[in-house]
Motif scaffolding. Structure first.
Motif, short mmCIF file in Angstrom:
data_model
loop_
_atom_site.label_atom_id
_atom_site.label_comp_id
_atom_site.label_asym_id
_atom_site.label_seq_id
_atom_site.Cartn_x
_atom_site.Cartn_y
_atom_site.Cartn_z
N GLY A 241 -29.00 -76.16 -31.22
CA GLY A 241 -27.82 -75.69 -30.54
C GLY A 241 -28.04 -74.34 -29.88
N CYS A 242 -27.64 -74.23 -28.60
CA CYS A 242 -27.76 -72.99 -27.84
C CYS A 242 -26.46 -72.22 -28.02
CB CYS A 242 -28.02 -73.30 -26.37
SG CYS A 242 -29.53 -74.27 -26.10
N GLU A 243 -26.42 -71.39 -29.05
CA GLU A 243 -25.19 -70.69 -29.42
C GLU A 243 -25.35 -69.21 -29.07
OE1 GLU A 243 -22.07 -70.87 -33.13
OE2 GLU A 243 -24.10 -70.22 -33.58
N TYR A 244 -25.34 -68.93 -27.78
CA TYR A 244 -25.53 -67.55 -27.33
C TYR A 244 -24.53 -67.24 -26.22
CZ TYR A 244 -28.17 -69.66 -23.42
OH TYR A 244 -28.54 -70.40 -22.32
N ARG A 245 -24.38 -65.92 -25.97
CA ARG A 245 -23.51 -65.45 -24.89
C ARG A 245 -24.36 -65.12 -23.67
NH1 ARG A 245 -21.14 -62.95 -29.55
NH2 ARG A 245 -22.61 -61.21 -29.32
N PRO A 246 -24.22 -65.83 -22.57
CA PRO A 246 -25.03 -65.55 -21.38
C PRO A 246 -24.85 -64.12 -20.89
CG PRO A 246 -23.94 -67.68 -21.17
CD PRO A 246 -23.35 -67.01 -22.38
N ARG A 247 -25.96 -63.55 -20.43
CA ARG A 247 -25.90 -62.19 -19.91
C ARG A 247 -25.11 -62.09 -18.62
NH1 ARG A 247 -31.32 -62.22 -21.91
NH2 ARG A 247 -32.04 -63.09 -19.93
N ALA A 248 -25.30 -63.09 -17.74
CA ALA A 248 -24.68 -63.01 -16.41
C ALA A 248 -24.48 -64.40 -15.84
CB ALA A 248 -25.54 -62.17 -15.48
N GLY A 249 -23.68 -65.22 -16.50
CA GLY A 249 -23.43 -66.57 -16.02
C GLY A 249 -24.35 -67.58 -16.70
N THR A 250 -23.79 -68.69 -17.12
CA THR A 250 -24.56 -69.67 -17.89
C THR A 250 -25.72 -70.24 -17.10
OG1 THR A 250 -22.57 -70.26 -19.12
CG2 THR A 250 -24.42 -71.79 -19.22
N VAL A 251 -25.46 -70.77 -15.91
CA VAL A 251 -26.50 -71.45 -15.15
C VAL A 251 -27.58 -70.46 -14.72
CG1 VAL A 251 -27.00 -72.76 -13.05
CG2 VAL A 251 -24.94 -73.28 -14.38
N ALA A 252 -27.19 -69.26 -14.34
CA ALA A 252 -28.16 -68.25 -13.92
C ALA A 252 -29.14 -67.89 -15.03
CB ALA A 252 -27.43 -66.99 -13.44
N GLY A 253 -28.72 -68.07 -16.27
CA GLY A 253 -29.56 -67.68 -17.39
C GLY A 253 -30.35 -68.80 -18.02
N LEU A 254 -30.40 -69.97 -17.40
CA LEU A 254 -31.05 -71.12 -18.02
C LEU A 254 -32.53 -71.28 -17.68
CD1 LEU A 254 -28.28 -73.88 -17.77
CD2 LEU A 254 -29.15 -72.80 -19.86
N GLY A 255 -33.13 -70.30 -17.03
CA GLY A 255 -34.55 -70.42 -16.71
C GLY A 255 -35.42 -70.67 -17.93
N TRP A 256 -35.07 -70.04 -19.05
CA TRP A 256 -35.86 -70.21 -20.28
C TRP A 256 -35.87 -71.66 -20.75
CZ3 TRP A 256 -34.00 -72.28 -24.79
CH2 TRP A 256 -32.62 -72.47 -24.85
N ALA A 257 -34.82 -72.42 -20.42
CA ALA A 257 -34.66 -73.78 -20.94
C ALA A 257 -35.34 -74.83 -20.08
CB ALA A 257 -33.18 -74.12 -21.07
N SER A 258 -35.96 -74.45 -18.96
CA SER A 258 -36.58 -75.44 -18.09
C SER A 258 -37.71 -76.19 -18.81
CB SER A 258 -37.10 -74.78 -16.82
OG SER A 258 -38.10 -73.81 -17.12
N ALA A 259 -38.37 -75.53 -19.73
CA ALA A 259 -39.45 -76.18 -20.49
C ALA A 259 -38.93 -77.33 -21.34
CB ALA A 259 -40.16 -75.16 -21.37
N TYR A 260 -37.61 -77.37 -21.56
CA TYR A 260 -37.01 -78.40 -22.40
C TYR A 260 -36.12 -79.34 -21.57
CZ TYR A 260 -38.57 -74.83 -25.61
OH TYR A 260 -39.33 -73.89 -26.27
#
Length: 266
Positions: A241-260
Motif C-alpha cells: 500500500g502506497c500510504e504517503y502524502r504527495p509532495r506536489a500532486g499525486t500524478v506528478a510524484g509517481l515517477g518512482w513507481a514506474s518500475a512497478y
C-alpha cells in the motif's frame, strides 16, 4: 512483481473520494486501500471498483470517534461491545466490496497510563482480537494489526514489531496477521531488513512512505527499491500500500513507481 495499491485516503486527494478510484486506475493502479468506507454506501464503492477494474485490498474497522481523537477500539477496556459491533459493520462492507483484509486499530493509552492500566488494555486487546480474528476467519477474511509510531500517533497502544509478533502468538488464531508498515517501523526502531525477515511469517500486508516526511518513497532515509526487492525475494505476493502524502500532486510524484507499472495514463 511487486503489486502497488493506492491509498485513497492520502493519494488523489485533488478529487472527491468516489472520483479517486478512476484517477487511480488511469495511472495503472489495480488495487486500492483507504482508512474507512463508512461515509458511503458499500454499493456505491462497489460500482466504482467494478467500473475501473480495481480490487479492494484493505480498509480499517470503525475506529471510534475519529473526529474527537480516538484511534481505534481494540484495546479499550469497557468498549468491548462497541468493538464487536464494529467488526460486524466492517465484515458487511468487506463482503460487499470483496475485501480480504481488515485492520483493527489498537487505540490509545491514557496519558498517565501505568503498568496496571497497560495490563488492562492488553487483556482487552487480546480478547477483542481473538473475537475479531475468529469472526474474520468464519467470513474468509484476514484481520490485521499495525504498529504505529508514537510521533505521528502519540499514545498508540501498539508501536513495535516485536510487540505485534507477541500479540499474534498470544491470540493464537491463524487469521490474525501483521500489517507491516515500513514507514512506522523505521521511525520506531529501524533495522528494516532484519525486521522484515523476522516478521515475514506473520506479514499480511505491507505499506510504504518516505521517511521522515511521509512523502513519496523516493527520498529520505529508506532504500525502498532494495527493500521491495528483498520482500519479493522472500516470496511475498501480496499488495504494497502506497500510504504517503504527495509532495506536489499525486500524478506528478509517481515517477518512482514506474518500475512497478504505475504512472503512465492508460
Amino acid at each position: 512483481m511487486i503489486k502497488l495499491a493506492a491509498n485513497l485516503s492520502m493519494l488523489f486527494t485533488e478529487h472527491e473520494f468516489l472520483d479517486r478510484f478512476s484517477a487511480a486506475a488511469e495511472v495503472g493502479f489495480k488495487g486500492v486501500e483507504y482508512l474507512f468506507p463508512y461515509a458511503f454506501e458499500a454499493q456505491d464503492i462497489r460500482q466504482r471498483l467494478d467500473a475501473h477494474g480495481l480490487k479492494q485490498v484493505l480498509f480499517n474497522l470503525p475506529p471510534g470517534d475519529w473526529d474527537a481523537g480516538e484511534r481505534g477500539l481494540a484495546s479499550l477496556p469497557g468498549r468491548e461491545q462497541e468493538f464487536r459491533d464494529s467488526v460486524e459493520v466492517a465484515l458487511r462492507y468487506a463482503e460487499a466490496l470483496d475485501c480480504p483484509r481488515l485492520h483493527a486499530m489498537a487505540g490509545l493509552l491514557p496519558e498517565d497510563a501505568d503498568d496496571a492500566v497497560y495490563r488492562r488494555h492488553h487483556a482487552s486487546y487480546i480478547d477483542n482480537l481473538r473475537y475479531a480474528a475468529e469472526a474474520c476467519a468464519s467470513a474468509g477474511r484476514t484481520l490485521l494489526i499495525e504498529p504505529i509510531n508514537g510521533r505521528d500517533m502519540p499514545g498508540f497502544f501498539l508501536q513495535t514489531q516485536q510487540q505485534a509478533r507477541d500479540i499474534v502468538r498470544e491470540v493464537g488464531v491463524d487469521s490474525l496477521k501483521v500489517q507491516f508498515d515500513l514507514y512506522h517501523c523505521q521511525i520506531v526502531q529501524g533495522d528494516l531488513m532484519h525486521e522484515m525477515e523476522a516478521q515475514y511469517p506473520q506479514i499480511g500486508h505491507v505499506q510504504i512512505a518516505g521517511v521522515p516526511e511521509r512523502h513519496e518513497p523516493d527520498r529520505g532515509e529508506v532504500n525502498y527499491p532494495q527493500l521491495l526487492e528483498h520482500l519479493e525475494g522472500l516470496g511475498y505476493r501480496g499488495w504494497v500500500g502506497c500510504e504517503y502524502r504527495p509532495r506536489a500532486g499525486t500524478v506528478a510524484g509517481l515517477g518512482w513507481a514506474s518500475a512497478y507499472g504505475i504512472g503512465g495514463r492508460t
